[in-house]
Scaffold this active site. Structure first.
Site, PDB file in Angstrom:
ATOM      1  N   TYR A 155     -10.369  -5.067  -2.834  1.00  0.00           N
ATOM      2  CA  TYR A 155     -10.730  -3.949  -1.862  1.00  0.00           C
ATOM      3  C   TYR A 155     -11.769  -4.674  -0.694  1.00  0.00           C
ATOM      4  O   TYR A 155     -11.988  -4.594   0.322  1.00  0.00           O
ATOM      5  CB  TYR A 155     -11.398  -2.638  -2.602  1.00  0.00           C
ATOM      6  CG  TYR A 155     -11.940  -1.629  -1.753  1.00  0.00           C
ATOM      7  CD1 TYR A 155     -11.083  -1.036  -0.443  1.00  0.00           C
ATOM      8  CD2 TYR A 155     -13.172  -0.945  -1.711  1.00  0.00           C
ATOM      9  CE1 TYR A 155     -11.512  -0.104   0.241  1.00  0.00           C
ATOM     10  CE2 TYR A 155     -13.448   0.058  -0.811  1.00  0.00           C
ATOM     11  CZ  TYR A 155     -12.742   0.438   0.259  1.00  0.00           C
ATOM     12  OH  TYR A 155     -13.259   1.316   1.097  1.00  0.00           O
TER      13      TYR A 155
HETATM   14  N1  LIG Z   1     -13.700   7.403   0.474  1.00  0.00           N
HETATM   15  C1  LIG Z   1     -14.755   6.759   0.482  1.00  0.00           C
HETATM   16  O1  LIG Z   1     -15.691   6.810  -0.284  1.00  0.00           O
HETATM   17  C2  LIG Z   1     -14.536   5.543   1.364  1.00  0.00           C
HETATM   18  C3  LIG Z   1     -15.711   4.862   1.716  1.00  0.00           C
HETATM   19  C4  LIG Z   1     -15.511   3.826   2.477  1.00  0.00           C
HETATM   20  C5  LIG Z   1     -14.529   3.261   3.189  1.00  0.00           C
HETATM   21  N2  LIG Z   1     -13.472   4.155   2.924  1.00  0.00           N
HETATM   22  C6  LIG Z   1     -12.076   3.910   3.507  1.00  0.00           C
HETATM   23  O2  LIG Z   1     -11.514   5.022   4.489  1.00  0.00           O
HETATM   24  C7  LIG Z   1     -10.117   5.013   4.442  1.00  0.00           C
HETATM   25  C8  LIG Z   1      -9.677   6.375   3.962  1.00  0.00           C
HETATM   26  O3  LIG Z   1     -10.100   6.661   2.733  1.00  0.00           O
HETATM   27  P1  LIG Z   1      -9.865   8.041   2.224  1.00  0.00           P
HETATM   28  O4  LIG Z   1     -10.803   8.425   0.954  1.00  0.00           O
HETATM   29  O5  LIG Z   1     -10.172   9.226   3.094  1.00  0.00           O
HETATM   30  O6  LIG Z   1      -8.455   8.215   1.653  1.00  0.00           O
HETATM   31  P2  LIG Z   1      -7.522   9.120   0.985  1.00  0.00           P
HETATM   32  O7  LIG Z   1      -7.988  10.603   0.938  1.00  0.00           O
HETATM   33  O8  LIG Z   1      -7.223   8.542  -0.648  1.00  0.00           O
HETATM   34  O9  LIG Z   1      -6.198   8.954   1.678  1.00  0.00           O
HETATM   35  C9  LIG Z   1      -5.428   7.908   1.912  1.00  0.00           C
HETATM   36  C10 LIG Z   1      -4.621   8.160   3.014  1.00  0.00           C
HETATM   37  O10 LIG Z   1      -3.723   6.745   3.076  1.00  0.00           O
HETATM   38  C11 LIG Z   1      -2.463   7.083   2.776  1.00  0.00           C
HETATM   39  N3  LIG Z   1      -1.756   6.127   2.111  1.00  0.00           N
HETATM   40  C12 LIG Z   1      -1.943   5.568   1.025  1.00  0.00           C
HETATM   41  N4  LIG Z   1      -1.362   4.571   0.804  1.00  0.00           N
HETATM   42  C13 LIG Z   1      -0.258   4.369   1.570  1.00  0.00           C
HETATM   43  C14 LIG Z   1       0.918   3.666   1.906  1.00  0.00           C
HETATM   44  N5  LIG Z   1       1.245   2.649   0.840  1.00  0.00           N
HETATM   45  N6  LIG Z   1       1.600   3.768   2.966  1.00  0.00           N
HETATM   46  C15 LIG Z   1       1.172   4.686   3.942  1.00  0.00           C
HETATM   47  N7  LIG Z   1       0.020   5.509   4.006  1.00  0.00           N
HETATM   48  C16 LIG Z   1      -0.716   5.381   2.698  1.00  0.00           C
HETATM   49  C17 LIG Z   1      -2.510   8.396   2.327  1.00  0.00           C
HETATM   50  O11 LIG Z   1      -1.245   9.142   2.239  1.00  0.00           O
HETATM   51  P3  LIG Z   1      -0.151   9.306   1.049  1.00  0.00           P
HETATM   52  O12 LIG Z   1      -0.620   9.520  -0.228  1.00  0.00           O
HETATM   53  O13 LIG Z   1       0.630  10.574   1.469  1.00  0.00           O
HETATM   54  O14 LIG Z   1       0.460   8.167   1.207  1.00  0.00           O
HETATM   55  C18 LIG Z   1      -3.415   9.218   2.660  1.00  0.00           C
HETATM   56  O15 LIG Z   1      -3.220   9.769   3.806  1.00  0.00           O
HETATM   57  C19 LIG Z   1      -9.596   3.879   3.619  1.00  0.00           C
HETATM   58  O16 LIG Z   1      -9.368   2.807   4.379  1.00  0.00           O
HETATM   59  C20 LIG Z   1     -10.852   3.887   2.766  1.00  0.00           C
HETATM   60  O17 LIG Z   1     -10.930   2.367   2.128  1.00  0.00           O
HETATM   61  C21 LIG Z   1     -13.267   5.211   1.997  1.00  0.00           C
END
Ligand SMILES: NC(=O)c1ccc[n+]([C@@H]2O[C@H](COP(=O)([O-])OP(=O)(O)OC[C@H]3O[C@@H](n4cnc5c(N)ncnc54)[C@H](OP(=O)(O)O)[C@@H]3O)[C@@H](O)[C@H]2O)c1
Length: 247
Positions: A155
């Site tokens: 990651y």
């Molecule tokens: N949450 C945190 O604490 C955090 C912290 C730092 C950075 N981030 C970054 O912020 C971003 C969003 O995180 P989040 O926590 O909001 O994510 P999340 O709630 O897990 O949602 C992930 C999204 O990505 C889509 N996705 C996953 N695999 C995919 C694939 N193979 N093809 C197409 N779409 C895909 C999912 O849709 P489906 O499941 O329908 O495919 C969903 O819409 C990420 O890049 C993450 O690394 C998050």
């Protein structure tokens, strides 16, 4: 950029941070194209945005290789009526695993979504934005990319690659009017880590903000970098991490 005539493609726009970005951009009058795998969640996101007067479409896609990103870019251009003005490279996965326990297929899966998909989406869409002389791309990274945190090698290294690509793309497309920037969130409550909410609270208790973020707080920064309010910001990385990387 006139929000009322622009279109944004948001990968992972059906959940968490990406969905909050879609909601906020739609409120500004931007036509949002949200992409994800799960059709039910995608259609629900779009229905909720439309119910509040926004313009939205869902594209079902599994971003696993260059071809899937090309197909998504083409579909987004069609839905936009010819031009995508904003690209939010948000979809990402963050599996835990020590390096010596990591399987090659895990490596491929994480790098395909976190690096390859943004790479080939930019390859498709940035030249079209450059032709028009205007565009904005925001990459969603993580505070984990700044550190050596045990168990997150795939990651954090994949997002570190994205951090560098932001600068490269600013150099390649900035002179043609395409601004490319990064938002680097800290721990944030989303559907993706719902099972870890206690861990998130514990992880953040000693940092300046003293709590995880709400998805909408991260989205505010992404929307800022995606719109003309940040017209002189090129190749920057904005930490929105409650002070996580400040101390
Ligand atoms: N949450 C945190 O604490 C955090 C912290 C730092 C950075 N981030 C970054 O912020 C971003 C969003 O995180 P989040 O926590 O909001 O994510 P999340 O709630 O897990 O949602 C992930 C999204 O990505 C889509 N996705 C996953 N695999 C995919 C694939 N193979 N093809 C197409 N779409 C895909 C999912 O849709 P489906 O499941 O329908 O495919 C969903 O819409 C990420 O890049 C993450 O690394 C998050």
């Amino acid at each position: 950029m006139n929000s009322n005539q622009s279109t944004a493609l948001i990968t992972g726009g059906t959940s968490g941070i990406g969905r909050a970005v879609a909601e906020q951009l739609a409120k500004l009058g931007v036509h949002v194209v949200v992409a994800g795998r799960n059709a039910e969640r995608g259609e629900q996101t779009v229905a909720e945005i439309r119910a509040t007067g926004g313009k939205a479409n869902f594209v079902q896609t599994d971003l696993r290789n260059a071809q899937s990103t090309r197909t998504l870019a083409k579909r987004a251009v069609e839905l936009s009526g010819g031009h995508v003005d904003i690209l939010i490279n948000n979809a990402g996965i963050y599996p835990y695993g020590l390096t010596h326990e990591t399987k090659e297929e895990d490596f491929e899966r994480v790098y395909a979504l976190n690096v390859k998909a943004p790479y080939f989406l930019v390859a498709e869409l940035a030249p079209l934005m450059a032709e028009k002389g205007k565009g904005a791309i925001v990459n969603v990274s993580t505070n984990a990319a700044e550190r050596g945190i045990r168990g997150v090698s795939l990651y954090s290294s994949s997002k570190a690659a994205l951090n560098n690509l932001t600068k490269v793309w600013a150099a390649e497309y900035g002179p043609s009017g395409v601004r490319v920037n990064t938002v680097s969130p800290g721990p944030t409550y989303t559907e993706g880590n719902a099972s870890m909410s206690e861990t998130l609270a514990e992880m953040t208790s000693q940092m300046p903000a003293g709590r995880p973020a709400a998805a909408a707080e991260i989205a505010e920064a992404i929307v800022f970098l995606a719109t003309d309010r940040s017209s002189f910001v090129y190749g920057a990385k904005l930490a929105v991490d409650g002070g996580f990387t400040a101390i």
